[in-house]
Write a protein that holds these residues in place. Structure first.
Motif, PDB file in Angstrom:
ATOM      1  N   ASP A   1       0.714  -1.899  -0.162  1.00 14.87           N
ATOM      2  CA  ASP A   1       0.376  -0.143  -0.125  1.00 14.87           C
ATOM      3  C   ASP A   1       1.079   1.144  -0.088  1.00 14.87           C
ATOM      4  O   ASP A   1       0.571   2.156  -0.778  1.00 14.87           O
ATOM      5  N   HIS A   2       1.395   1.046   0.530  1.00 19.91           N
ATOM      6  CA  HIS A   2       2.922   2.177   0.633  1.00 19.91           C
ATOM      7  C   HIS A   2       3.058   2.467  -0.357  1.00 19.91           C
ATOM      8  O   HIS A   2       3.460   3.819  -0.862  1.00 19.91           O
ATOM      9  N   VAL A   3       4.066   1.471  -0.739  1.00 17.20           N
ATOM     10  CA  VAL A   3       4.651   1.647  -2.165  1.00 17.20           C
ATOM     11  C   VAL A   3       3.601   2.533  -3.545  1.00 17.20           C
ATOM     12  O   VAL A   3       4.406   3.039  -4.059  1.00 17.20           O
ATOM     13  N   LEU A   4       2.880   1.527  -3.590  1.00 12.39           N
ATOM     14  CA  LEU A   4       2.169   1.513  -4.891  1.00 12.39           C
ATOM     15  C   LEU A   4       1.451   3.702  -4.518  1.00 12.39           C
ATOM     16  O   LEU A   4       1.467   4.610  -5.627  1.00 12.39           O
ATOM     17  N   ALA A   5       0.885   3.769  -3.332  1.00 12.62           N
ATOM     18  CA  ALA A   5       0.349   5.242  -2.256  1.00 12.62           C
ATOM     19  C   ALA A   5       1.953   6.296  -3.020  1.00 12.62           C
ATOM     20  O   ALA A   5       1.828   6.990  -4.114  1.00 12.62           O
ATOM     21  N   MET A   6       3.116   5.564  -2.538  1.00 14.10           N
ATOM     22  CA  MET A   6       3.776   6.956  -2.981  1.00 14.10           C
ATOM     23  C   MET A   6       4.712   7.284  -3.785  1.00 14.10           C
ATOM     24  O   MET A   6       5.014   8.070  -4.860  1.00 14.10           O
ATOM     25  N   VAL A   7       5.336   5.860  -4.882  1.00 10.88           N
ATOM     26  CA  VAL A   7       5.367   5.898  -6.802  1.00 10.88           C
ATOM     27  C   VAL A   7       4.356   6.567  -7.125  1.00 10.88           C
ATOM     28  O   VAL A   7       4.821   7.284  -8.021  1.00 10.88           O
TER      29      VAL A   7
ATOM     30  N   LEU B   1      -8.040   2.483   6.707  1.00  9.87           N
ATOM     31  CA  LEU B   1      -9.086   3.082   5.075  1.00  9.87           C
ATOM     32  C   LEU B   1      -8.405   3.854   4.865  1.00  9.87           C
ATOM     33  O   LEU B   1      -8.066   3.742   3.747  1.00  9.87           O
ATOM     34  N   GLY B   2      -7.615   5.220   5.162  1.00  9.09           N
ATOM     35  CA  GLY B   2      -6.975   6.147   4.739  1.00  9.09           C
ATOM     36  C   GLY B   2      -5.749   5.818   4.187  1.00  9.09           C
ATOM     37  O   GLY B   2      -6.251   6.666   2.681  1.00  9.09           O
ATOM     38  N   ILE B   3      -4.961   5.229   4.108  1.00  9.48           N
ATOM     39  CA  ILE B   3      -3.829   4.801   3.332  1.00  9.48           C
ATOM     40  C   ILE B   3      -4.468   3.828   1.820  1.00  9.48           C
ATOM     41  O   ILE B   3      -3.768   3.883   0.773  1.00  9.48           O
ATOM     42  N   ALA B   4      -5.179   3.009   2.092  1.00  6.00           N
ATOM     43  CA  ALA B   4      -5.928   2.504   1.184  1.00  6.00           C
ATOM     44  C   ALA B   4      -6.471   2.888   0.164  1.00  6.00           C
ATOM     45  O   ALA B   4      -5.956   2.552  -0.920  1.00  6.00           O
ATOM     46  N   LEU B   5      -7.362   4.197   0.609  1.00 10.52           N
ATOM     47  CA  LEU B   5      -7.790   4.946  -0.282  1.00 10.52           C
ATOM     48  C   LEU B   5      -6.936   6.080  -0.782  1.00 10.52           C
ATOM     49  O   LEU B   5      -7.396   6.468  -1.793  1.00 10.52           O
ATOM     50  N   SER B   6      -5.855   6.468  -0.727  1.00  8.90           N
ATOM     51  CA  SER B   6      -4.909   7.095  -1.165  1.00  8.90           C
ATOM     52  C   SER B   6      -4.500   6.490  -2.736  1.00  8.90           C
ATOM     53  O   SER B   6      -4.470   7.144  -3.300  1.00  8.90           O
TER      54      SER B   6
ATOM     55  N   ALA C   1      -5.441  -1.860  -7.408  1.00  4.56           N
ATOM     56  CA  ALA C   1      -5.036  -2.157  -6.773  1.00  4.56           C
ATOM     57  C   ALA C   1      -5.409  -2.130  -5.769  1.00  4.56           C
ATOM     58  O   ALA C   1      -5.560  -2.327  -4.157  1.00  4.56           O
ATOM     59  N   GLY C   2      -5.863  -0.400  -5.421  1.00  2.68           N
ATOM     60  CA  GLY C   2      -6.239   0.290  -4.397  1.00  2.68           C
ATOM     61  C   GLY C   2      -7.996  -0.502  -3.704  1.00  2.68           C
ATOM     62  O   GLY C   2      -7.795  -0.411  -3.028  1.00  2.68           O
ATOM     63  N   ILE C   3      -8.838  -0.944  -4.444  1.00  6.26           N
ATOM     64  CA  ILE C   3      -9.882  -0.601  -4.421  1.00  6.26           C
ATOM     65  C   ILE C   3      -9.818  -2.694  -4.291  1.00  6.26           C
ATOM     66  O   ILE C   3     -10.320  -3.034  -2.930  1.00  6.26           O
TER      67      ILE C   3
END
Length: 199
Positions: A45-51, A94-99, A190-192
């Motif tokens: 989750d962190h990798v996907l959001a930050m990239v 949830l906030g991380i996943a929604l990001s 992926a976020g979904i």
């Protein structure tokens, strides 16, 4: 307006340094740094959001290339300080996943948001990511070292996203844009999966 935004970000970043510094100071500095560094790069989750923040910044272009990732890191530091201090932030996971969903969708649809709005959105989500990092700091780690670790790792992931956007863009204006948006769509899906618990 630009000067005010930059000043606010600088104040936000530096205001959390004392809290990070006084959390377990002098204990396990190296241990803390590496734990902090690995936390963002070992979670999907962190990798996907930050990239994707990096790709989004590249897509927006101009000042956004540095302002959007800088905003993320600064507000993530605030969230990290809250987590280290034991201050609760609701709906962190949830906030991380929604990001991941929102950032992926922004790239997929080629959203050309005003810079201030883009900074506000990534900054909002950064607090959740930062809180997760801070809350999971080992008890024997140095808070300052741990914070520097996850901030540096995040910056590198942003740079990877910017680099990926540039590399994909070299396919040409038409095809490059299509591939960048396709990558955003894949991230949003992926976020979904993260929101629904499938991933």
């Amino acid at each position: 307006m630009r000067h005010t935004a930059r000043t606010a970000l600088a104040v936000a970043a530096f205001s959390v340094l004392p809290q990070l510094a006084f959390a377990h100071t002098g204990v396990g500095a190296t241990h803390g740094f590496w734990h902090g560094f690995e936390h963002p790069v070992t979670g999907l989750d962190h990798v996907l959001a930050m990239v994707t923040v990096g790709i989004f910044a590249y897509q927006l272009g101009g000042r956004a290339i540095w302002a959007v990732p800088t905003t993320f890191v600064a507000l993530m530091a605030v969230g990290g300080a809250l987590g280290i201090s034991g201050i609760d932030v609701p709906f962190v996971e949830l906030g991380i996943a929604l990001s991941v969903v929102v950032l992926g969708a922004a790239v997929a649809f080629g959203v050309k948001a005003p810079l201030a709005l883009a900074m506000a959105v990534v900054g909002f989500f950064a607090i959740f990511h930062g809180h997760a990092h801070g809350a999971e700091m080992p008890d024997d780690a140095s808070g300052l070292a741990y914070g520097m670790g996850f901030m540096i790792a995040t910056g590198l992931l942003h740079l990877a996203g910017i680099g990926a956007g540039m590399a994909i863009g070299r396919f040409g204006e038409t095809h490059g844009t299509r591939y960048v948006r396709g990558a955003g769509a894949a991230v949003a899906l992926a976020g979904i999966g993260l929101v629904t618990g499938i991933l």
